[in-house]
Design an enzyme around this catalytic site. Structure first.
Site, PDB file in Angstrom:
ATOM      1  N   TYR A  91       7.433  -7.310  -8.379  1.00  0.00           N
ATOM      2  CA  TYR A  91       6.093  -7.257  -7.782  1.00  0.00           C
ATOM      3  C   TYR A  91       5.062  -6.816  -8.816  1.00  0.00           C
ATOM      4  O   TYR A  91       4.028  -7.465  -8.997  1.00  0.00           O
ATOM      5  CB  TYR A  91       6.056  -6.301  -6.569  1.00  0.00           C
ATOM      6  N   HIS A  92       5.351  -5.672  -9.479  1.00  0.00           N
ATOM      7  CA  HIS A  92       4.374  -5.179 -10.456  1.00  0.00           C
ATOM      8  C   HIS A  92       4.142  -6.231 -11.558  1.00  0.00           C
ATOM      9  O   HIS A  92       3.029  -6.357 -12.078  1.00  0.00           O
ATOM     10  CB  HIS A  92       4.841  -3.851 -11.055  1.00  0.00           C
ATOM     11  N   TYR A 110      13.458  10.277  -4.815  1.00  0.00           N
ATOM     12  CA  TYR A 110      14.420   9.452  -5.563  1.00  0.00           C
ATOM     13  C   TYR A 110      14.702  10.108  -6.919  1.00  0.00           C
ATOM     14  O   TYR A 110      13.778  10.314  -7.728  1.00  0.00           O
ATOM     15  CB  TYR A 110      13.878   8.043  -5.777  1.00  0.00           C
ATOM     16  N   SER A 127       8.732  -3.518 -11.542  1.00  0.00           N
ATOM     17  CA  SER A 127       9.416  -4.335 -10.524  1.00  0.00           C
ATOM     18  C   SER A 127       8.895  -5.757 -10.669  1.00  0.00           C
ATOM     19  O   SER A 127       7.876  -5.991 -11.339  1.00  0.00           O
ATOM     20  CB  SER A 127       9.107  -3.822  -9.105  1.00  0.00           C
ATOM     21  N   ARG A 178       2.867  -6.970  -1.606  1.00  0.00           N
ATOM     22  CA  ARG A 178       2.598  -5.787  -2.419  1.00  0.00           C
ATOM     23  C   ARG A 178       3.745  -4.766  -2.496  1.00  0.00           C
ATOM     24  O   ARG A 178       3.572  -3.670  -3.030  1.00  0.00           O
ATOM     25  CB  ARG A 178       1.356  -5.084  -1.930  1.00  0.00           C
ATOM     26  N   THR A 191      -2.769  -2.921 -10.101  1.00  0.00           N
ATOM     27  CA  THR A 191      -1.979  -1.711  -9.849  1.00  0.00           C
ATOM     28  C   THR A 191      -1.824  -0.898 -11.125  1.00  0.00           C
ATOM     29  O   THR A 191      -1.717  -1.462 -12.224  1.00  0.00           O
ATOM     30  CB  THR A 191      -0.588  -2.080  -9.288  1.00  0.00           C
ATOM     31  N   LYS A 203       1.376  -8.680 -10.868  1.00  0.00           N
ATOM     32  CA  LYS A 203       0.012  -8.171 -11.113  1.00  0.00           C
ATOM     33  C   LYS A 203      -0.356  -8.347 -12.590  1.00  0.00           C
ATOM     34  O   LYS A 203      -1.515  -8.588 -12.923  1.00  0.00           O
ATOM     35  CB  LYS A 203      -0.072  -6.701 -10.715  1.00  0.00           C
ATOM     36  N   VAL A 262      15.188   1.540 -11.133  1.00  0.00           N
ATOM     37  CA  VAL A 262      15.393   1.857 -12.545  1.00  0.00           C
ATOM     38  C   VAL A 262      14.018   2.248 -13.087  1.00  0.00           C
ATOM     39  O   VAL A 262      13.132   1.402 -13.229  1.00  0.00           O
ATOM     40  CB  VAL A 262      15.975   0.655 -13.316  1.00  0.00           C
ATOM     41  N   THR A 276      12.786  12.050   1.179  1.00  0.00           N
ATOM     42  CA  THR A 276      13.604  11.198   0.297  1.00  0.00           C
ATOM     43  C   THR A 276      13.014  11.126  -1.104  1.00  0.00           C
ATOM     44  O   THR A 276      12.353  10.146  -1.461  1.00  0.00           O
ATOM     45  CB  THR A 276      13.692   9.778   0.886  1.00  0.00           C
TER      46      THR A 276
HETATM   47  P1  NAD Z   1      -0.708  -5.240   3.003  1.00  0.00           P
HETATM   48  O1  NAD Z   1       0.587  -5.940   2.844  1.00  0.00           O
HETATM   49  O2  NAD Z   1      -0.867  -4.296   4.147  1.00  0.00           O
HETATM   50  O3  NAD Z   1      -1.899  -6.312   3.091  1.00  0.00           O
HETATM   51  C1  NAD Z   1      -1.892  -7.497   2.358  1.00  0.00           C
HETATM   52  C2  NAD Z   1      -2.399  -8.607   3.271  1.00  0.00           C
HETATM   53  O4  NAD Z   1      -2.435  -9.827   2.529  1.00  0.00           O
HETATM   54  C3  NAD Z   1      -1.488  -8.832   4.473  1.00  0.00           C
HETATM   55  O5  NAD Z   1      -2.239  -8.785   5.666  1.00  0.00           O
HETATM   56  C4  NAD Z   1      -0.888 -10.211   4.225  1.00  0.00           C
HETATM   57  O6  NAD Z   1      -0.639 -10.926   5.430  1.00  0.00           O
HETATM   58  C5  NAD Z   1      -1.946 -10.871   3.354  1.00  0.00           C
HETATM   59  N1  NAD Z   1      -1.408 -11.926   2.483  1.00  0.00           N
HETATM   60  C6  NAD Z   1      -0.363 -11.831   1.612  1.00  0.00           C
HETATM   61  N2  NAD Z   1      -0.152 -13.009   1.009  1.00  0.00           N
HETATM   62  C7  NAD Z   1      -1.091 -13.865   1.482  1.00  0.00           C
HETATM   63  C8  NAD Z   1      -1.375 -15.237   1.249  1.00  0.00           C
HETATM   64  N3  NAD Z   1      -0.654 -15.974   0.407  1.00  0.00           N
HETATM   65  N4  NAD Z   1      -2.404 -15.806   1.914  1.00  0.00           N
HETATM   66  C9  NAD Z   1      -3.150 -15.085   2.782  1.00  0.00           C
HETATM   67  N5  NAD Z   1      -2.920 -13.777   3.060  1.00  0.00           N
HETATM   68  C10 NAD Z   1      -1.892 -13.183   2.410  1.00  0.00           C
HETATM   69  O7  NAD Z   1      -1.010  -4.510   1.612  1.00  0.00           O
HETATM   70  P2  NAD Z   1      -2.037  -3.326   1.269  1.00  0.00           P
HETATM   71  O8  NAD Z   1      -1.277  -2.067   1.213  1.00  0.00           O
HETATM   72  O9  NAD Z   1      -3.242  -3.433   2.123  1.00  0.00           O
HETATM   73  O10 NAD Z   1      -2.410  -3.708  -0.215  1.00  0.00           O
HETATM   74  C11 NAD Z   1      -3.478  -4.598  -0.480  1.00  0.00           C
HETATM   75  C12 NAD Z   1      -3.577  -4.864  -1.977  1.00  0.00           C
HETATM   76  O11 NAD Z   1      -3.774  -3.633  -2.665  1.00  0.00           O
HETATM   77  C13 NAD Z   1      -2.328  -5.499  -2.580  1.00  0.00           C
HETATM   78  O12 NAD Z   1      -2.714  -6.485  -3.511  1.00  0.00           O
HETATM   79  C14 NAD Z   1      -1.638  -4.365  -3.287  1.00  0.00           C
HETATM   80  O13 NAD Z   1      -0.927  -4.820  -4.387  1.00  0.00           O
HETATM   81  C15 NAD Z   1      -2.806  -3.482  -3.692  1.00  0.00           C
HETATM   82  N6  NAD Z   1      -2.400  -2.065  -3.792  1.00  0.00           N
HETATM   83  C16 NAD Z   1      -1.936  -1.396  -2.694  1.00  0.00           C
HETATM   84  C17 NAD Z   1      -1.551  -0.055  -2.812  1.00  0.00           C
HETATM   85  C18 NAD Z   1      -1.009   0.732  -1.660  1.00  0.00           C
HETATM   86  O14 NAD Z   1      -0.607   1.904  -1.866  1.00  0.00           O
HETATM   87  N7  NAD Z   1      -0.981   0.207  -0.438  1.00  0.00           N
HETATM   88  C19 NAD Z   1      -1.664   0.580  -4.053  1.00  0.00           C
HETATM   89  C20 NAD Z   1      -2.145  -0.138  -5.161  1.00  0.00           C
HETATM   90  C21 NAD Z   1      -2.515  -1.469  -5.009  1.00  0.00           C
HETATM   91  N1  USQ Z   2       9.566   7.307  -4.235  1.00  0.00           N
HETATM   92  C1  USQ Z   2      10.387   8.345  -3.863  1.00  0.00           C
HETATM   93  N2  USQ Z   2      10.755   8.412  -2.554  1.00  0.00           N
HETATM   94  C2  USQ Z   2      10.329   7.528  -1.620  1.00  0.00           C
HETATM   95  C3  USQ Z   2       9.476   6.486  -2.004  1.00  0.00           C
HETATM   96  C4  USQ Z   2       9.125   6.398  -3.336  1.00  0.00           C
HETATM   97  O1  USQ Z   2      10.792   9.184  -4.670  1.00  0.00           O
HETATM   98  O2  USQ Z   2      10.722   7.665  -0.446  1.00  0.00           O
HETATM   99  C5  USQ Z   2       9.128   7.209  -5.645  1.00  0.00           C
HETATM  100  C6  USQ Z   2       9.468   5.882  -6.321  1.00  0.00           C
HETATM  101  O3  USQ Z   2      10.755   5.912  -6.904  1.00  0.00           O
HETATM  102  C7  USQ Z   2       8.348   5.766  -7.352  1.00  0.00           C
HETATM  103  C8  USQ Z   2       7.175   6.491  -6.690  1.00  0.00           C
HETATM  104  O4  USQ Z   2       7.719   7.293  -5.647  1.00  0.00           O
HETATM  105  O5  USQ Z   2       8.679   6.476  -8.508  1.00  0.00           O
HETATM  106  C9  USQ Z   2       6.148   5.548  -6.100  1.00  0.00           C
HETATM  107  O6  USQ Z   2       6.802   4.666  -5.185  1.00  0.00           O
HETATM  108  P1  USQ Z   2       5.991   4.026  -3.943  1.00  0.00           P
HETATM  109  O7  USQ Z   2       6.964   3.268  -3.109  1.00  0.00           O
HETATM  110  O8  USQ Z   2       5.171   5.057  -3.296  1.00  0.00           O
HETATM  111  O9  USQ Z   2       4.971   3.073  -4.705  1.00  0.00           O
HETATM  112  P2  USQ Z   2       5.201   1.746  -5.538  1.00  0.00           P
HETATM  113  O10 USQ Z   2       6.503   1.130  -5.310  1.00  0.00           O
HETATM  114  O11 USQ Z   2       4.808   2.028  -6.954  1.00  0.00           O
HETATM  115  O12 USQ Z   2       4.135   0.762  -4.888  1.00  0.00           O
HETATM  116  C10 USQ Z   2       2.946   1.215  -4.217  1.00  0.00           C
HETATM  117  C11 USQ Z   2       2.372   0.020  -3.475  1.00  0.00           C
HETATM  118  C12 USQ Z   2       2.001  -1.062  -4.494  1.00  0.00           C
HETATM  119  C13 USQ Z   2       1.070  -0.484  -5.543  1.00  0.00           C
HETATM  120  C14 USQ Z   2       1.656   0.760  -6.196  1.00  0.00           C
HETATM  121  C15 USQ Z   2       0.670   1.489  -7.068  1.00  0.00           C
HETATM  122  O13 USQ Z   2       3.328  -0.487  -2.544  1.00  0.00           O
HETATM  123  O14 USQ Z   2       1.377  -2.138  -3.820  1.00  0.00           O
HETATM  124  O15 USQ Z   2       0.825  -1.435  -6.537  1.00  0.00           O
HETATM  125  O16 USQ Z   2       2.013   1.706  -5.160  1.00  0.00           O
HETATM  126  S1  USQ Z   2       1.425   2.181  -8.507  1.00  0.00           S
HETATM  127  O17 USQ Z   2       2.525   3.051  -8.075  1.00  0.00           O
HETATM  128  O18 USQ Z   2       0.417   2.898  -9.214  1.00  0.00           O
HETATM  129  O19 USQ Z   2       1.953   1.072  -9.274  1.00  0.00           O
END
Ligand code: NAD
Ligand code: USQ
Length: 393
Positions: A181-182, A255, A179, A100, A144, A185, A327, A253
């Site tokens: 990653y995004h 950005y 990204s 993620r 996301t 999704k 970016v 920090t």
């Molecule tokens: P995390 O990385 O803490 O947890 C994800 C878990 O999934 C991990 O424990 C990892 O080991 C497991 N995993 C990954 N790939 C796997 C696979 N192939 N098989 C089995 N297990 C696997 O992440 P999180 O912050 O808990 O986020 C959970 C979900 O929520 C993600 O899909 C993420 O995209 C989404 N999300 C998170 C945030 C955030 O701010 N944390 C925001 C929006 C969406």
């Molecule tokens: N940012 C800063 N300083 C930092 C960290 C981040 O300015 O130290 C900025 C980034 O440039 C970005 C924003 O904050 O513009 C969000 O960044 P983030 O790292 O907090 O979040 P993001 O990379 O978008 O990813 C996180 C989760 C991801 C989830 C996403 C939701 O890791 O799993 O999908 O938030 S969303 O942002 O709505 O796409």
């Protein structure tokens, strides 16, 4: 209900499993511990000490008498996943189990490809297993808000009605991921929509914003039930990172200009939203989309809020605007709809000083574990050998 939580060892998956178990559901968690491995790869670690999954499950049983069944394996391994779905027969699957981190996916080609395979193939395997062995099961998939990017028009919840050359249709909202990653999704959403259409599956895509916070009513029942809290430059997210930086006396920090606006929510609201989605399943054949955030903030505004909250603790916090390693637009229009979960009864925990201060207390408790060298961002979205790429879009 019988509920399977994929990624149940992670930041959000573990507290969600506890919450659902506490509410009386029969809960199983599935994880392959890849998140713990990525920590080893990066030399990073959760700020909060976390127990092994086996220990977590044992403590939960000891305290509450409730059983959470662990399944250990990879979603990309169909020979593992298929019997889990066939034998457990979930009525709802909550899918958190993906890579993620946007920065992790941008490290290099290998990490981009890994993130794509892990996320897209894992979800595709799940769709096949559900279609063949639990077609009535409700898939609650974590998407996301970043699927939409930052368009110069209002963001709707998943779909938009467009009139084009005199004809009108309701279509998936345009996607502009920020990204690799995004982008995974977005690919997942396309695949889930297709599977719902051709196989009559039911699914809810929870397009979640950035989550902040660390404690939930269940994780605070025992320190061994704590969930992870990331603050490093790869897996740490904006507000959580700022709170750690404030506590250890490092500049925040931000950005670039810091005008990047995103949807945010409290970790307790993640749990509530998932539960609401489960209790109100999508109809068969439909991919329903909820935008899962409670408030919009820009990054500079969040840094300012953290600086103010830190003053209550006598901490003097500086805010630095770093050259943006990503970016992305640093000043833009942003207005996203988020009424569907509220309509179903979500009672949000809005960001207030109380929350900032309560997370700061947790961070202070573990401040000796903070490794300052992990904080600066080290992953750049640009290809260094291409000098013509923009520094800002
Ligand atoms: P995390 O990385 O803490 O947890 C994800 C878990 O999934 C991990 O424990 C990892 O080991 C497991 N995993 C990954 N790939 C796997 C696979 N192939 N098989 C089995 N297990 C696997 O992440 P999180 O912050 O808990 O986020 C959970 C979900 O929520 C993600 O899909 C993420 O995209 C989404 N999300 C998170 C945030 C955030 O701010 N944390 C925001 C929006 C969406
Ligand atoms: N940012 C800063 N300083 C930092 C960290 C981040 O300015 O130290 C900025 C980034 O440039 C970005 C924003 O904050 O513009 C969000 O960044 P983030 O790292 O907090 O979040 P993001 O990379 O978008 O990813 C996180 C989760 C991801 C989830 C996403 C939701 O890791 O799993 O999908 O938030 S969303 O942002 O709505 O796409």
């Amino acid at each position: 209900m019988r509920i399977l939580v994929l990624g149940g060892d992670g930041y959000l998956g573990w507290p969600t499993a506890l919450h659902l178990s506490q509410r009386g559901h029969e809960v199983a968690v599935l994880d392959n511990f890849s998140r713990r491995l990525w920590d080893h790869e990066l030399g990073a670690e959760s700020l909060t000490p976390i127990e092994t999954l086996q220990q977590r499950v044992a403590v939960w049983r000891q305290i509450t008498g409730k059983i959470i069944t662990p399944f250990i394996g990879d979603l990309c391994d169909y020979t593992f996943l298929e019997p889990v779905i066939r034998d457990f027969q979930p009525e709802a699957v909550v899918h958190f189990g993906e890579q993620r981190s946007a920065p992790y996916s941008m490290i290099d080609r290998q990490h981009a490809v890994f993130t794509h395979v892990n996320n897209v193939v894992g979800t595709l395997n799940l769709l096949y297993a559900l279609a063949d062995h639990a077609p009535d099961c409700h898939l609650v998939k974590l998407g996301t808000m970043g699927e939409y990017g930052t368009p110069n028009i209002d963001i709707e919840e998943g779909y938009i009605t467009i009139t084009h050359k005199g004809r009108t249709d309701t279509l998936p909202y345009p996607k502009q991921p920020g990204s690799w990653y995004h982008a995974t999704k977005v690919h997942d959403s396309t695949n889930i929509l297709f599977a719902c259409r051709i196989w009559g599956l039911r699914a809810t895509d929870l397009n979640q914003g950035v989550v902040y916070g660390v404690e939930t009513p269940e994780t605070t029942m025992d320190p061994r039930l704590a969930t992870r809290f990331d603050y490093d430059g790869v897996f740490g997210t904006a507000l959580n990172r700022f709170l750690v930086q404030a506590v250890v006396g490092l500049p925040l920090t931000v950005y670039g200009k810091g005008g990047q606006t995103r949807g945010f929510l409290d970790i307790r609201d993640t749990l509530a939203c998932v539960e609401i989605a489960i209790l109100n399943p999508a109809p068969r054949g439909e991919l329903r989309v909820f935008n899962q955030f409670t408030e919009q903030f820009n990054v500079a505004g969040l840094a300012e809020a953290v600086r103010e909250a830190a003053q209550e603790f006598g901490l003097d916090v500086a805010i630095h605007h770093l050259p943006n390693p990503r970016v992305e637009k640093e000043e833009h229009y942003y207005n996203a709809a988020n009424t569907r979960l509220l309509d179903l009864g979500l009672k949000p925990h809005y960001l207030s000083e109380t929350l900032l201060e309560s997370v700061m207390r947790v961070v202070m408790h573990h401040r000796d574990r903070v490794r300052p060298e992990l904080i600066m961002p080290a992953v750049n979205w640009r290809r260094t050998h291409n000098p013509v790429l923009p520094t800002e879009e």
